[in-house]
Enzyme design. Sequence first.
Site, PDB file in Angstrom:
ATOM      1  CD  GLU A  96      -2.971   0.479   0.065  1.00 37.45           C
ATOM      2  OE1 GLU A  96      -3.065  -0.692  -0.338  1.00 37.45           O
ATOM      3  OE2 GLU A  96      -3.556   1.440  -0.450  1.00 37.45           O
ATOM      4  CG  ASP A  97       1.349   2.971   3.231  1.00 37.27           C
ATOM      5  OD1 ASP A  97       0.415   3.238   2.465  1.00 37.27           O
ATOM      6  OD2 ASP A  97       1.236   2.881   4.460  1.00 37.27           O
TER       7      ASP A  97
END
Length: 727
Positions: A96-97
């Site tokens: 996600e990051d």
Amino acid sequence: MVESATSTQASSTSASLDTTRFMARDLCAYLESYLEPDQVSEVYRAYLFGAEAHEGQTRLSGDPYIVHPLAVAKTMAEMRMDHRSIIAAILHDVMEDTHISKERIIEEFGEDVAELVDGVSKLTHLKFRSKAEAQAENFRKMMLAITRDLRVIMVKLADRLHNMRTLGVMRPDKGRRIARETLEIYAPIAQRLGMNAIRRELEVLGFASHNPLRYKVLQDAVKKSRGHRKEVMQKIETAICSRMEEAGIVSRIIGREKNLYSIYRKMRQKRLSFEEVFDVFAIRIVVTDVDACYRALGVVHNLYKPVPGRFKDYIAIPKANGYQSLHTVLFGPHGIPIEVQIRTEEMDRVAESGIAAHWLYKAGDRQSASAQARAREWLKGVLEIQQAAGNSMEFLENVKVDLFPEEVYIFTPRGEIMELPKGATAVDFAYAVHSDVGNTCVAAKIDRRLAPLSTKLESGRTVEVITAPGARPNPAWLNFVVTGKARTAIRHYLKNLQQGEAVNLGRRLLDKALIGLGKSLEEIPPQEMQRLLEDLQLPNLDALLGDVGLGNRMATLVARRLSSDDVGDDVAAPSPASLGKPLAVKGTEGMVLSFAKCCHPIPGDPIVGVMSAGRGLVVHREPCRNVAEYRNKPDKWIPVAWSEDSTQEYAAAIRAQTANKRGVLANLASVIADMGSNIENVSFDERDGHASTITFTLSVRSRKHLADLMRRLRRVPEVLRISRARG
Ligand code: MN
């Protein structure tokens, strides 16, 4: 992810590097108590990998980002989850990051871990947008329906737990929203999976942030009455403890206090005062085996008098989720009621961590069963307990539905969640929204992308239906819809539509037949018509016309009965020539008029219509072999002609003999497309090594269009012969 806004300040990292390394070592030390050494070192490698990926990112609190995944992993470890779940917890935010891809995780840690991380990311994308409380249940089901592996849900719960523990740094309004979501979505899921320790903490943290004022009032009230309680509690515990020792029972005695959220909930639900809810002492006695449970019960009943009717044996008859304990209530000193739970260590573990307690049940054959298989096993175990006990199936039904759902859960464009049976398509969804939407739908967007109406829907997708004012249901939809609502609505619409079209065609056919006899429909006196309808036992004129249009009744016979005074006399059947102008065919007559698949007539061809029972009028080319037998049956043989203003497209079949060369088919197809025609079907027949016959079914507007097309095809070098296929 929502909760963990990242920024890139690289300043504090060296100071906190020690902190994170300490956390990682602490985690590994904990894991050594129940995992193999090579598994623990794999976890440490995941920590190094994750720390590098999140390097430079910090939490809102200023901590290095990796602190968060490590905390999540620790919670998983406390539930004694397998090493892959722990690794997935450490990596749960990297896709996600950071720039790390799923492929990279597969390379480094294998398919299983990558699937878990991917699953958590998918859940992160899911946003609960509705304000309606009833939608929360659907959203919970949606989350579970998307998740193929329950460990994903566990990581997500542990993730939410740490975010709730660190919610203080969040903007209050944002914090409140997350707290509400925690109470409505996450705590109930934890409860459903029997994970009570996590559930309780989520509830208390959620309550504190969502209702800070009420939380404070209750907290103060508890503090006030605690001072006095402590003494009493101590006395009771000591008394029980010494009696246990006397009886030779090894036990742990835990004084329990109700958590603030459950006090709050009980006050609200049962309309009780704080004192009524809170002034109950609760004690848990944990012993080594089942036998000791019953002996301990005897000990406490001997010490304080039991309250009649309050004893429950959940060991002999476990609760539906597998919970086991003995429950009793005692009259304590000064008549204060004491709630007592007695259970073994194993029962205690199940009561606290539910499904997680079953995860590493057989340490020996970890590899043998997939997570889902283990979940099934757990369910089976619960099922057996249930059958033996014969009590409520409710819990099991819920869990079963959640783990192996028969439904899909879909977002509407406004964020509402709809439940549809598994296999439901965009058309089913359209009809679930409204039958008008279903009847006029022409396309669907799934997650903003255009998709065919027959697309099977998957949980968590946002589906939007595109409608067009004049659109109507397609009979082919009946081949793929799964909901009764869609099926019934489509059938109903088609039946009405067909009836309307049949009446129209019937009127034209009957009028034409009457004109052949020198009359017209308007000239028939109403009483004459009424007599015929009564004879035929039909309710009204439309019913008669509908029958004629569908080919169930012959127009010529009806016309004859209407035109003569004596029914059934020997007036000669009119010859087709005497019937005047042929019936005009536009191609827009709908389902009661169709074009024969054997000869594919197109505008310009000489045509003839044949009435066929139930199907209405079928139009053939005149020379078609299949109509020869009707030539002398004037009641079925209907003269027809093309209407001037036909703008439809028609199917035509052509046959091409070609040399066997690579790419012939592609060349022909591109010529056909150039000429503005679609290929609806193609069949291929290799005659020998040198030549093939290809038969195309094409859409064309007219004979001229077809002729132009064939002329162009003849120019393709590989084409030896081209001809129109005959019926
Ligand atoms: Mn997270």
